[in-house]
Motif scaffolding. Structure first.
Motif: not given
Length: 603
Positions: A266, A268, A271, A274, A326, A329-330
């Motif tokens: 998780d 930076t 992400h 991802t 970000l 997105s998380a």
């Protein structure tokens, strides 16, 4: 002197370059490897203990190249060596997070005992805990930053080099030369740690680098109030990437109810991967951010303090936007991590928390933009003596300007929009709201103070600047989405038949929705006028007569027919072409309304 500096960099670089493969051979022979785990990024067993090469390359340079410096900085080396040894033991025995935290506090106390402390115009009682907090925080940030191949080593090398430059420009930092040697050692290790990594630095390397950078960054802080801003912000800007990553992870894990020191994908960098960047591109992007912020920090010694402070503020705003993007997105991906019975509640709660925080950030951001635009207007309009005289007007009116403009922003719904989907109509709304806020400000000053001594040019410049900054802040969020959609790892190649409104909507949906796993290679349209045109960055490659060639040349797997009004005969011809080319097809009836897949399978 220049040749001396080159030696201070080259010697640890070469030593690290030579020692690292030796350490790797030793680690592999003795089974000292990191195996793949669910909360780690690598997929193959990889040698650890790379920090040994970094540490000894640095220490050997300091002891043998400039031994006099070594004798005078015993506190720095005692603390760094202590954490290096703790890191070695942790690589083997895997200490608990609170154990490592305790050792980091001890190392910070060692440095403080030997006189390494923030030299600011405050009482020593306050400076000691501030120094300890900085050392432990930066040490931990590098420990956390070592989460993807080449990131921690590269950022450490860049930060060390920039700290050396800042020591030459701002103050006579007694540890400036050590920063140069540390940079060489980190860069010498980087070729073996870059993706795909052959060896990891381990906690011995990350804690040693973090502690060293923390101590070096505060060793040159001046006591003068005139340099207070430089003393505080230059180290923060130079070390912005590890600090940002640590804060980002802490906030997300707190929101998700996870332990801060719990491992996970998780960070930076995770992400960014991802979202579609390759690991290498991710690392290069974070390198670029580190270099950019470091150059801003160094510019404090050469540019006007006010101007460079505005640039630094805007850079921090962009980094803040990246964090919000970000976190979105998380939150979108977190839905798979909740228990099925509580999925809807938890996901809604998470989104509500993030949305609430984001609105607060938007308000604070606009507050900063209003102050910056109004103050900048005076700096652009006046200079010298006239600037000093007119700045008194700024102090008298700024509070009223903030109250009026923020009130207009609230009253006319500037905080109801969703930045990700910003459109021309939203920009027009921003234009109207900002213009109305500027007019209201002028009217208030006219009625309250009769507009005495105020320059009309200042308020015109203020309107232009605020309009630009508010629009740019909103657009930047969508720009980030566009950037990552373009950088995303490509999916199945598809052609879109129909370069019209429906085709344009299909492209936008493909870019927005990663789950479709489509890579649009071009449009097909029978209108010769459209040939060569670009829609959303995608080119109209030709007509249906060229379809067989285009399918073969671009390895196309599917055709999306984006002409809702197409007659039966034309659609039958398209289906026939798809079967001849050996590709599947879909017919788009609306924005998200597709026919069921029709495969070409023919016996």
């Amino acid at each position: 002197m220049v040749m001396q500096y080159i030696i201070y960099f080259i010697v640890p670089f070469v030593l690290s370059l030579i020692l690292t493969p030796v350490v790797r051979y030793f680690a592999l022979r003795n089974g000292l490897v990191a195996f793949p785990r669910p909360d780690r990024w690598h997929r193959e067993p990889t040698a650890i203990l790379g920090g040994i090469g970094i540490y000894f390359a640095f220490i050997a340079t300091v002891v043998f190249i400039f031994p006099g410096h070594f004798q005078n900085k015993i506190g720095f080396f005692c603390g760094a060596t202590f954490l290096f040894l703790v890191g070695l033991a942790d690589d083997k025995f895997h200490f608990k997070p609170y154990t490592k935290l305790f050792t980091q506090i001890l190392a910070g106390c060692i440095a403080i005992y030997f006189g390494i402390i923030l030299k600011l115009p405050f009482d020593n009682f306050i400076l000691i805990p501030l120094t300890l907090l900085w050392i432990v925080g930066v040490t931990n940030s590098f420990n956390l930053l070592d989460n993807i191949d080449g990131l921690a080593a590269g950022i450490a090398g860049i930060s060390s080099l920039m700290l050396f430059f800042s020591s030459q420009l701002f103050s006579n930092n007694p540890l400036g030369l050590f920063a140069l040697a540390l940079s060489g050692a980190a860069f010498g290790f980087l070729p073996y740690n870059f993706n795909p990594a052959k060896i990891f630095m381990g906690d011995s390397g990350s804690m040693f680098l973090g502690f060293s950078l923390a101590v070096i960054s505060i060793s040159g802080t001046p006591r003068h109030l005139s340099n207070l801003l430089t003393a505080i912000f230059v180290p923060v800007l130079i070390l912005c990437v590890p600090i940002f990553d640590t804060l980002f992870v802490m906030i997300l894990r707190t929101i998700n109810g996870k332990k801060i020191y719990e491992g996970g994908k998780d960070h930076t960098s995770h992400h960014l991967v991802t979202l579609g960047l390759t690991p290498r591109k991710t690392v290069f992007l974070l390198y670029a951010i580190s270099i950019s912020f470091s150059l801003i920090a160094i510019s404090y010694s050469r540019l006007n303090m006010f101007i460079i402070s505005i640039i630094a503020f805007l850079a921090i705003v962009i980094l803040l936007f990246l964090g919000i993007f970000l976190s979105d997105s998380a939150s979108a991906s977190s839905k798979n991590k909740y228990d099925k019975n509580f999925h809807n509640f938890n996901n809604t709660l998470l989104n509500a928390v993030i949305l609430h925080k984001r609105r607060a950030v938007e308000v604070l951001l606009d507050l900063g933009l209003i102050c910056i635009s109004y103050s900048s207007a005076y700096f652009l309009r006046f200079d010298g003596t006239s600037l000093a005289v007119n700045l008194s007007l700024t102090r008298e009116s700024l509070v009223w300007i903030i109250i009026i403009k923020m009130s207009v922003f609230f009253a006319f719904g500037l905080y109801r929009g969703v930045w990700r989907y910003i459109s021309i109509s939203d920009l027009f709304t921003i234009f109207k709201v900002v213009s109305l806020a500027s007019v209201a400000s002028v009217l208030f000053l006219t009625f309250a103070f009769r507009f005495a001594d105020y320059s009309r040019a200042v308020f015109f410049l203020d309107w232009i600047l605020l309009l630009f900054l508010v629009c740019a802040s909103r657009i930047s969020f969508r720009a980030l989405g566009e950037f990552f959609s373009r950088a995303r790892v490509k999916g199945m190649n598809v052609l879109i038949y129909g370069a019209g409104d429906t085709g344009e909507m299909v492209i936008r949906e493909i870019k927005r929705n990663k789950a479709l796993n489509y890579n649009p290679v071009g449009f097909i349209d029978d209108d010769p006028v459209k040939s060569g045109n670009r829609i959303q960055g995608i080119t109209v490659l030709g007509s249906r007569e060229e379809m067989k060639f285009l399918v073969s040349a671009n390895d196309v797997k599917e055709l999306l027919v984006a002409v809702p009004s197409m007659d039966v005969a034309s659609f039958s011809e398209i289906v026939k072409l798809c079967r001849e080319c050996g590709i599947s097809y879909r017919r788009v009836k609306g924005i998200l309304d597709y026919d069921v897949d029709e495969k070409f399978a023919q016996g």
